[in-house]
Design a protein around this motif. Structure first.
Motif, short mmCIF file in Angstrom:
data_model
loop_
_atom_site.label_atom_id
_atom_site.label_comp_id
_atom_site.label_asym_id
_atom_site.label_seq_id
_atom_site.Cartn_x
_atom_site.Cartn_y
_atom_site.Cartn_z
N MET A 69 28.84 45.24 47.08
CA MET A 69 27.90 46.35 46.97
C MET A 69 27.91 46.94 45.57
O MET A 69 26.84 47.22 44.99
CB MET A 69 28.22 47.44 47.99
N LEU A 70 29.07 47.12 45.00
CA LEU A 70 29.15 47.67 43.66
C LEU A 70 28.51 46.73 42.64
O LEU A 70 27.84 47.18 41.70
CB LEU A 70 30.61 47.93 43.29
N ARG A 71 28.66 45.44 42.82
CA ARG A 71 28.01 44.49 41.90
C ARG A 71 26.49 44.55 42.05
O ARG A 71 25.75 44.47 41.07
CB ARG A 71 28.53 43.07 42.15
N ALA A 99 38.05 41.56 44.48
CA ALA A 99 36.83 42.08 43.87
C ALA A 99 36.76 41.75 42.39
O ALA A 99 35.70 41.36 41.87
CB ALA A 99 36.76 43.59 44.07
N ARG A 100 37.87 41.88 41.69
CA ARG A 100 37.87 41.55 40.26
C ARG A 100 37.59 40.07 40.03
O ARG A 100 36.86 39.70 39.10
CB ARG A 100 39.22 41.94 39.65
N ALA A 101 38.14 39.22 40.89
CA ALA A 101 37.92 37.78 40.75
C ALA A 101 36.47 37.41 40.98
O ALA A 101 35.96 36.44 40.41
CB ALA A 101 38.82 37.01 41.71
N ALA A 102 35.77 38.18 41.82
CA ALA A 102 34.38 37.88 42.16
C ALA A 102 33.39 38.55 41.20
O ALA A 102 32.19 38.31 41.30
CB ALA A 102 34.09 38.33 43.59
N THR A 103 33.88 39.37 40.28
CA THR A 103 33.01 40.12 39.38
C THR A 103 32.86 39.41 38.04
O THR A 103 33.87 39.11 37.39
CB THR A 103 33.57 41.54 39.15
N PRO A 104 31.64 39.10 37.63
CA PRO A 104 31.43 38.38 36.37
C PRO A 104 31.94 39.18 35.17
O PRO A 104 31.97 40.41 35.18
CB PRO A 104 29.91 38.21 36.31
N ALA A 105 32.32 38.45 34.15
CA ALA A 105 32.72 39.09 32.90
C ALA A 105 31.55 39.90 32.35
O ALA A 105 30.40 39.48 32.44
CB ALA A 105 33.15 38.03 31.89
N GLY A 106 31.86 41.04 31.81
CA GLY A 106 30.81 41.88 31.25
C GLY A 106 30.28 42.92 32.21
O GLY A 106 29.53 43.82 31.80
N ILE A 109 33.26 47.56 36.39
CA ILE A 109 33.44 48.31 37.64
C ILE A 109 34.91 48.65 37.75
O ILE A 109 35.77 47.79 37.55
CB ILE A 109 33.00 47.48 38.87
N ASP A 110 35.20 49.88 38.05
CA ASP A 110 36.57 50.36 38.16
C ASP A 110 37.04 50.24 39.61
O ASP A 110 36.77 51.10 40.44
CB ASP A 110 36.64 51.82 37.70
N TYR A 111 37.72 49.13 39.92
CA TYR A 111 38.24 48.89 41.27
C TYR A 111 39.63 49.51 41.39
O TYR A 111 40.55 49.13 40.67
CB TYR A 111 38.33 47.40 41.56
N ARG A 112 39.78 50.44 42.32
CA ARG A 112 41.05 51.13 42.51
C ARG A 112 41.59 50.91 43.92
O ARG A 112 40.84 50.59 44.84
CB ARG A 112 40.89 52.63 42.26
N THR A 113 42.88 51.14 44.06
CA THR A 113 43.54 51.06 45.37
C THR A 113 44.08 52.44 45.71
O THR A 113 44.73 53.09 44.88
CB THR A 113 44.70 50.05 45.34
N GLY A 114 43.81 52.90 46.94
CA GLY A 114 44.34 54.18 47.35
C GLY A 114 43.44 54.91 48.31
O GLY A 114 42.53 54.33 48.91
N ASP A 115 43.68 56.20 48.45
CA ASP A 115 42.97 57.07 49.38
C ASP A 115 41.83 57.78 48.65
O ASP A 115 42.05 58.38 47.58
CB ASP A 115 43.96 58.10 49.94
#
Length: 230
Positions: A69-71, A99-106, A109-115
């Motif tokens: 969705m973010l992409r 998510a980072r592995a599926a996101t193209p270079a360039g 998106i700031d993918y975070r872990t937590g609440d």
């Protein structure tokens, strides 16, 4: 399985001991499910209305999974020359790597872990979630709605499933034809059984102190969205 009342059975993908390889395979297939079922369209339609004439916005996506969705939002903004500051938060630490592995270079998106609650005061214009609400209990959902109401300056959207008999009966056939992961096949049907119906959403919104300020909207196919525009 009766759909008269919402199921509270646990979904296999939420198991804390699910191996990372299985979890990532499930996320990959769920991203495909989202494409096949046009799951991203309601959020993008809402985004167009919430962003309006802004040339930049800051968005939080809660429970981003593989980040599809973010992409999609990043592509939507780039096509329109809009600067999108995109942040995702997910409880499962394996989501960030997938998510980072599926996101193209360039694509930033700031993918975070937590609440998500730890991000209060983050200056978000929009808060969104897609196919996450049905994983929550009613009290958890009320807390989430209150968070979004307090934190989203332009608006928020809950994009989720509709507990509908036709979808519940038809999904197994689609999942079998598409040869999705066994967990995706089983959890998909259970997700429909765990989803809310319009009257239930209205009651939850009232209980959360939001009431008619948010709209419960049916979207094709078998989506039930809760939208709040400022």
């Amino acid at each position: 399985m009766s759909l008269a009342t919402r199921s509270t059975a646990e979904e296999a993908m939420d198991a804390p001991d699910l191996p990372e390889a299985d979890y990532r395979a499930v996320l990959a297939d769920l991203a495909t499910v989202n494409t096949v079922t046009m799951a991203r369209r309601p959020t993008l339609d809402f985004l167009a209305r919430a962003v309006g004439t802004r040339k930049r916005f800051r968005l939080l996506d809660v429970g981003y999974g593989e980040g599809d969705m973010l992409r999609a939002i990043a592509r939507w903004a780039a096509k329109r020359g809009i600067v999108a500051d995109l942040v995702g938060i997910d409880l499962n630490p394996n989501s960030a790597a997938a998510a980072r592995a599926a996101t193209p270079a360039g694509v930033t998106i700031d993918y975070r872990t937590g609440d998500y609650a730890d991000l209060a005061g983050g200056g978000f214009d929009i808060v969104a979630s897609s196919l996450v609400a049905h994983h929550m209990t009613a009290p958890q959902l009320r807390a989430f709605l209150r968070f979004m109401e307090a934190e989203a300056a332009a608006g928020w959207i809950v994009n989720d499933l509709h507990r509908h008999a036709f979808a519940h009966a038809g999904y197994p056939l689609l999942a079998t034809v598409m040869r999705w992961h066994p967990i995706v096949r089983a959890d998909g049907r259970l997700s429909i059984a765990r989803a809310f119906r319009p009257a239930e959403w209205h009651a939850i919104l009232v209980d959360a102190g939001i009431g008619p300020a948010a709209k419960v909207v049916r979207r094709f196919p078998f989506r039930l969205c809760v939208e709040r525009l400022r």
